[in-house]
Write a protein that holds these residues in place. Structure first.
Motif, PDB file in Angstrom:
ATOM      1  N   GLU A 133       0.782  -1.404  -0.010  1.00  0.00           N
ATOM      2  CA  GLU A 133      -0.136  -0.052  -0.035  1.00  0.00           C
ATOM      3  C   GLU A 133       0.790   1.387   0.058  1.00  0.00           C
ATOM      4  O   GLU A 133       0.493   2.196  -0.690  1.00  0.00           O
ATOM      5  N   VAL A 134       2.023   1.239   0.752  1.00  0.00           N
ATOM      6  CA  VAL A 134       2.703   2.361   0.877  1.00  0.00           C
ATOM      7  C   VAL A 134       3.513   2.655  -0.363  1.00  0.00           C
ATOM      8  O   VAL A 134       3.377   3.722  -1.217  1.00  0.00           O
ATOM      9  N   ARG A 135       3.998   1.446  -1.320  1.00  0.00           N
ATOM     10  CA  ARG A 135       4.428   1.608  -2.488  1.00  0.00           C
ATOM     11  C   ARG A 135       3.517   2.258  -3.613  1.00  0.00           C
ATOM     12  O   ARG A 135       3.848   3.037  -4.270  1.00  0.00           O
ATOM     13  N   SER A 136       2.468   1.683  -3.440  1.00  0.00           N
ATOM     14  CA  SER A 136       1.164   2.081  -4.280  1.00  0.00           C
ATOM     15  C   SER A 136       0.910   3.688  -4.251  1.00  0.00           C
ATOM     16  O   SER A 136       1.017   4.396  -5.222  1.00  0.00           O
ATOM     17  N   ARG A 137       0.979   4.151  -2.815  1.00  0.00           N
ATOM     18  CA  ARG A 137       0.731   5.392  -2.532  1.00  0.00           C
ATOM     19  C   ARG A 137       1.885   6.446  -3.182  1.00  0.00           C
ATOM     20  O   ARG A 137       1.823   7.448  -3.759  1.00  0.00           O
ATOM     21  N   THR A 138       3.052   5.886  -3.143  1.00  0.00           N
ATOM     22  CA  THR A 138       4.260   6.728  -3.522  1.00  0.00           C
ATOM     23  C   THR A 138       4.192   6.601  -5.101  1.00  0.00           C
ATOM     24  O   THR A 138       4.359   7.692  -5.756  1.00  0.00           O
ATOM     25  N   ALA A 139       3.980   5.600  -5.671  1.00  0.00           N
ATOM     26  CA  ALA A 139       3.850   5.516  -7.081  1.00  0.00           C
ATOM     27  C   ALA A 139       2.923   6.542  -7.800  1.00  0.00           C
ATOM     28  O   ALA A 139       3.299   7.017  -8.778  1.00  0.00           O
ATOM     29  N   SER A 140       1.776   6.478  -7.172  1.00  0.00           N
ATOM     30  CA  SER A 140       0.695   7.317  -7.967  1.00  0.00           C
ATOM     31  C   SER A 140       0.726   8.683  -7.289  1.00  0.00           C
ATOM     32  O   SER A 140       0.151   9.679  -7.974  1.00  0.00           O
ATOM     33  N   ALA A 141       1.680   8.984  -6.376  1.00  0.00           N
ATOM     34  CA  ALA A 141       1.908  10.657  -6.278  1.00  0.00           C
ATOM     35  C   ALA A 141       2.466  11.194  -7.205  1.00  0.00           C
ATOM     36  O   ALA A 141       3.575  11.056  -7.666  1.00  0.00           O
ATOM     37  N   PRO A 142       1.914  12.415  -7.398  1.00  0.00           N
ATOM     38  CA  PRO A 142       2.442  13.272  -8.619  1.00  0.00           C
ATOM     39  C   PRO A 142       3.681  14.315  -7.970  1.00  0.00           C
ATOM     40  O   PRO A 142       4.617  14.268  -8.761  1.00  0.00           O
ATOM     41  N   GLY A 143       4.036  14.285  -6.972  1.00  0.00           N
ATOM     42  CA  GLY A 143       5.281  15.015  -6.324  1.00  0.00           C
ATOM     43  C   GLY A 143       5.363  14.445  -5.142  1.00  0.00           C
ATOM     44  O   GLY A 143       5.037  13.269  -4.552  1.00  0.00           O
ATOM     45  N   PRO A 144       6.283  15.288  -4.057  1.00  0.00           N
ATOM     46  CA  PRO A 144       6.748  14.687  -2.858  1.00  0.00           C
ATOM     47  C   PRO A 144       5.391  14.666  -1.979  1.00  0.00           C
ATOM     48  O   PRO A 144       4.466  15.280  -2.173  1.00  0.00           O
ATOM     49  N   ALA A 145       5.636  13.510  -1.197  1.00  0.00           N
ATOM     50  CA  ALA A 145       4.059  13.213  -0.495  1.00  0.00           C
ATOM     51  C   ALA A 145       3.923  14.290   0.455  1.00  0.00           C
ATOM     52  O   ALA A 145       4.939  14.853   0.994  1.00  0.00           O
ATOM     53  N   SER A 146       2.818  14.851   0.786  1.00  0.00           N
ATOM     54  CA  SER A 146       2.577  15.805   1.400  1.00  0.00           C
ATOM     55  C   SER A 146       1.794  15.276   2.786  1.00  0.00           C
ATOM     56  O   SER A 146       1.697  16.115   3.816  1.00  0.00           O
ATOM     57  N   GLU A 147       1.152  14.261   2.726  1.00  0.00           N
ATOM     58  CA  GLU A 147       0.731  13.647   3.823  1.00  0.00           C
ATOM     59  C   GLU A 147       0.860  14.487   5.323  1.00  0.00           C
ATOM     60  O   GLU A 147       1.885  14.330   6.038  1.00  0.00           O
TER      61      GLU A 147
END
Lengths: 159, 159
Positions: free
Chosen positions: A145-159
């Motif tokens: 799930e973490v990999r999936s979120r990282t891969a689909s993020a357009p830029g740096p994670a903002s979470e």
């Protein structure tokens, strides 16, 4: 050696395996019916008091098994079959938690089916307890799930 | 008809059924070991990433079944077998959620066993989700708990 026979059959909107939602974020809110055979209907007494049920069923289409599975939720990475829900298991047993919507005689209307239409039901049990979320670790699935979120993020994670 | 064979056996502190905690408020914190047979050990890869597991097992001592059960948790009141965890079920399948404490090769040290020593294991799956407590209804068991509290209260309930 145990011999198991169906106590009933699942009525589900899924006719073929590829129609069943799979992978990360798959929603399991499909409605279906657990049709219990007349000779076992008496065993359903008082079941309507439970909001959720365990359904234990047979993977009737699976033939043979593999000790290593490559679940779609993890992009084909290999994991031991007992760390996955792969249908190709040494004993072809499926387990699904469903919400009980209502009962009409020997038919239970349920939400959350992920079985094929016609799947044989082996057992039904009341769902009684939950593991608190903060005590639950979900292994390779959480990492996927973490990999999936990282891969689909357009830029740096903002979470 | 499905034929199931053990993938391993449970090592548990319980030698006879009456030693297993039952009824209301029973604590299931006994530790045990799931000993997986060497030929299935490869299927355990990555399982140590999960904190909790479903264990599906066989009631190897049960003979025959009843459609109505009288669970000790409810003082002998009758309920349909599928609304209980009675061992005398049409298919003698048991289901237990355990906490995974550690792994030594093909042996999984677990907490929360409620099976007899020597119980055959049919399948292991990762435990992934919980039903939030506020969405869970527990039928006759919740009613039995209320009755039990009322019966043991020396005077008016003071909560």
């Amino acid at each position: 050696m145990f011999s198991m026979q169906p106590i009933g059959y699942v009525r589900s909107p899924f006719r073929v395996t590829r129609e069943i939602p799979k992978g990360l974020g798959a929603k399991h809110d499909a409605e279906g019916v657990l049709e219990i055979l007349p000779e076992f209907a008496e065993g359903l007494a008082d079941i309507e008091g439970f909001s959720h049920l365990y359904v234990i069923w047979g993977f009737h289409r699976a033939e043979g098994f593999d000790l290593t599975a490559t679940p779609p939720a993890d992009g084909g990475r290999p994991h031991g079959v007992f760390a996955t829900r792969s249908p190709r298991r040494p004993n072809p047993i499926g387990l699904t938690t469903v919400e009980l919507l209502g009962r009409d005689g020997a038919s239970l209307r349920v939400k959350g089916v992920d079985m094929l239409d016609g799947t044989p039901i082996l057992d039904i049990k009341p769902y009684l307890s939950s593991i608190p979320a903060e005590q639950l670790r979900r292994g390779w699935l959480a990492e996927a799930e973490v990999r999936s979120r990282t891969a689909s993020a357009p830029g740096p994670a903002s979470e």
